[in-house]
Design a protein around this motif. Structure first.
Motif, PDB file in Angstrom:
ATOM      1  N   ILE A 175       0.864  -1.180   0.020  1.00  0.00           N
ATOM      2  CA  ILE A 175      -0.008   0.038   0.030  1.00  0.00           C
ATOM      3  C   ILE A 175       0.860   1.363  -0.026  1.00  0.00           C
ATOM      4  CG2 ILE A 175      -1.576   1.452   1.393  1.00  0.00           C
ATOM      5  CD1 ILE A 175      -2.482  -1.701   2.667  1.00  0.00           C
ATOM      6  N   LEU A 176       0.817   2.117  -1.058  1.00  0.00           N
ATOM      7  CA  LEU A 176       1.334   3.385  -1.062  1.00  0.00           C
ATOM      8  C   LEU A 176       0.380   4.644  -0.832  1.00  0.00           C
ATOM      9  CD1 LEU A 176       4.006   5.189  -1.675  1.00  0.00           C
ATOM     10  CD2 LEU A 176       3.272   5.008  -4.180  1.00  0.00           C
ATOM     11  N   VAL A 177       0.563   5.307   0.192  1.00  0.00           N
ATOM     12  CA  VAL A 177      -0.117   6.404   0.282  1.00  0.00           C
ATOM     13  C   VAL A 177       0.677   7.596   0.000  1.00  0.00           C
ATOM     14  CG1 VAL A 177      -1.756   7.860   1.766  1.00  0.00           C
ATOM     15  CG2 VAL A 177      -1.723   5.127   2.005  1.00  0.00           C
ATOM     16  N   ASP A 178       0.307   8.509  -0.929  1.00  0.00           N
ATOM     17  CA  ASP A 178       1.150   9.775  -1.319  1.00  0.00           C
ATOM     18  C   ASP A 178       0.373  10.890  -0.706  1.00  0.00           C
ATOM     19  OD1 ASP A 178       3.310   8.675  -3.079  1.00  0.00           O
ATOM     20  OD2 ASP A 178       1.731   8.158  -4.448  1.00  0.00           O
ATOM     21  N   ASN A 179       0.951  11.344   0.604  1.00  0.00           N
ATOM     22  CA  ASN A 179       0.203  12.316   1.364  1.00  0.00           C
ATOM     23  C   ASN A 179       0.841  13.684   1.502  1.00  0.00           C
ATOM     24  OD1 ASN A 179      -1.805  12.971   3.606  1.00  0.00           O
ATOM     25  ND2 ASN A 179       0.304  12.961   4.675  1.00  0.00           N
ATOM     26  N   ALA A 180       2.468  13.419   1.283  1.00  0.00           N
ATOM     27  CA  ALA A 180       3.009  14.750   1.824  1.00  0.00           C
ATOM     28  C   ALA A 180       2.732  15.878   1.084  1.00  0.00           C
ATOM     29  CB  ALA A 180       4.538  14.264   1.752  1.00  0.00           C
ATOM     30  N   GLY A 181       2.506  16.946   1.783  1.00  0.00           N
ATOM     31  CA  GLY A 181       2.106  18.261   0.828  1.00  0.00           C
ATOM     32  C   GLY A 181       2.552  19.478   1.666  1.00  0.00           C
ATOM     33  N   ILE A 182       2.636  20.611   0.872  1.00  0.00           N
ATOM     34  CA  ILE A 182       2.813  21.988   1.473  1.00  0.00           C
ATOM     35  C   ILE A 182       2.022  22.736   0.746  1.00  0.00           C
ATOM     36  CG2 ILE A 182       5.162  21.401   2.271  1.00  0.00           C
ATOM     37  CD1 ILE A 182       6.057  23.218  -0.143  1.00  0.00           C
ATOM     38  N   GLN A 183       1.893  24.122   1.280  1.00  0.00           N
ATOM     39  CA  GLN A 183       0.923  25.011   0.537  1.00  0.00           C
ATOM     40  C   GLN A 183       1.500  26.447   0.841  1.00  0.00           C
ATOM     41  OE1 GLN A 183      -1.429  26.243  -1.147  1.00  0.00           O
ATOM     42  NE2 GLN A 183      -3.318  25.623  -0.029  1.00  0.00           N
ATOM     43  N   HIS A 184       1.263  27.367  -0.405  1.00  0.00           N
ATOM     44  CA  HIS A 184       1.479  28.593  -0.095  1.00  0.00           C
ATOM     45  C   HIS A 184       0.364  29.522  -0.924  1.00  0.00           C
ATOM     46  CE1 HIS A 184       4.223  32.369   0.069  1.00  0.00           C
ATOM     47  NE2 HIS A 184       3.827  32.484  -1.031  1.00  0.00           N
ATOM     48  N   VAL A 185       0.124  30.570  -0.168  1.00  0.00           N
ATOM     49  CA  VAL A 185      -1.178  31.430  -0.653  1.00  0.00           C
ATOM     50  C   VAL A 185      -0.515  32.787  -1.167  1.00  0.00           C
ATOM     51  CG1 VAL A 185      -3.195  32.242  -0.122  1.00  0.00           C
ATOM     52  CG2 VAL A 185      -2.537  30.196   0.920  1.00  0.00           C
ATOM     53  N   SER A 186      -0.803  33.258  -2.419  1.00  0.00           N
ATOM     54  CA  SER A 186      -0.286  34.501  -3.031  1.00  0.00           C
ATOM     55  C   SER A 186      -0.832  34.603  -4.306  1.00  0.00           C
ATOM     56  CB  SER A 186       1.171  34.263  -3.149  1.00  0.00           C
ATOM     57  OG  SER A 186       1.707  35.353  -3.828  1.00  0.00           O
TER      58      SER A 186
END
Ligand code: NAD
Length: 264
Positions: A90-101
């Motif tokens: 099972i591979l769960v690709d979950n890592a994430g970041i955000q930037h708002v502009s």
């Protein structure tokens, strides 16, 4: 307790906090052997390893410090999972970041980082893990996208582009594995209660001169018709279901867990 993942192994990127940690914990409780990944303070990582390890029956859960912006580290992480746990079912690709502009001021390096971590890392991890899944003739690939994989909001150019890309990648991989017992699906959460998201409520209330409750329902959850947070456990429940019996016919789907957001 539901032990439907007994005998399965799982690699979950970005699982030192938030949604990824909840998925890791739920899968460990269901009997899977789980490898964690992600950044954080040493104490935070140690706590995550202990929590998931306890659900696995004791000891610390295996952990990779691989940076999801670096393809070679992603390949090494998948190889380490296969060596340590015997497989990556099972591979769960979950890592994430955000930037708002606004788009015309969007920093180029933020665009590159968000595309690398939120989209390209999924490609590199899938590319590395799929051969083993094919060999063992079973696999589950779960990409954590977002409601922003299906609809847009202003000021989130990189995030929305990356998450739409994740939904597209999910469909392609699903078609390529369609005649095997492997599936690839995306989960598209709305606003999920995590410490980072909750921390936005106070400043929003101050900015608009309203109560925290009003800041939550009228501003932060403006687009979420349920007007309540999605809980991390609700996203984990969907991920768990996608790995359990009866889920094999669901492939290439973008499954919303968003309180009705994209229905509006
Ligand atoms: P979070 O910040 O709590 O978790 C993000 C995880 O990714 C952490 O473990 C962090 O260490 C890890 N990470 C970040 N950069 C990394 C890198 N370069 N290499 C390895 N790990 C890295 O956030 P979350 O809210 O739990 O988000 C998890 C996923 O869910 C993300 O893909 C996010 O876009 C998605 N999502 C979140 C929400 C929400 O409202 N919280 C809604 C929709 C989708």
């Amino acid at each position: 307790m539901d032990r439907t993942l007994e005998g399965r192994t799982a690699l979950i990127t970005g699982s030192t906090s938030g949604i990824g940690l909840a998925i890791a914990h739920a899968m460990a409780e269901a009997g899977a052997k789980v490898m964690l990944n992600g950044f954080g303070r040493p104490a935070e990582i140690a706590a995550a390893r202990a929590k998931v390890g306890a659900a696995m029956g004791g000891g610390d859960a295996p952990y990779s410090a691989a940076d999801m912006a670096k393809p070679a580290e992603i390949r090494a992480m998948v190889a380490e999972c296969e060596a340590t746990l015997g497989a990556c079912d099972i591979l769960v690709d979950n890592a994430g970041i955000q930037h708002v502009s606004p788009v015309e001021e969007f920093p180029e390096e933020k665009w590159d980082a968000i595309l690398a971590i939120n989209l390209s890392s999924n490609f590199h991890a899938i590319r590395a893990a799929l051969p083993g899944m094919r060999k063992r003739n079973w696999g589950r690939i779960i990409n954590i996208a977002s409601a922003h994989g299906l609809v847009a909001s202003p000021y989130k150019a990189a995030y929305v582009a990356a998450k739409h890309g994740v939904v597209g990648l999910t469909k392609v991989v699903a078609l390529e594995v369609a005649r095997t017992p492997i599936t690839c699906n995306a989960i598209c959460p709305g606003f999920v209660r995590t410490p980072l998201a909750e921390a936005q409520v106070g400043p929003l209330a101050a900015k608009h001169g309203v109560s925290e409750e009003a800041a939550l329902t009228d501003y932060l959850l403006e687009k979420q018709p349920s007007k309540r947070w999605i809980e991390v456990e609700e996203v984990a429940a969907m991920a768990l279901w996608l790995c359990g019996p009866g889920s094999g016919g669901v492939n290439g789907a973008a499954l919303s867990v968003d309180g009705g957001w994209v229905a509006a």
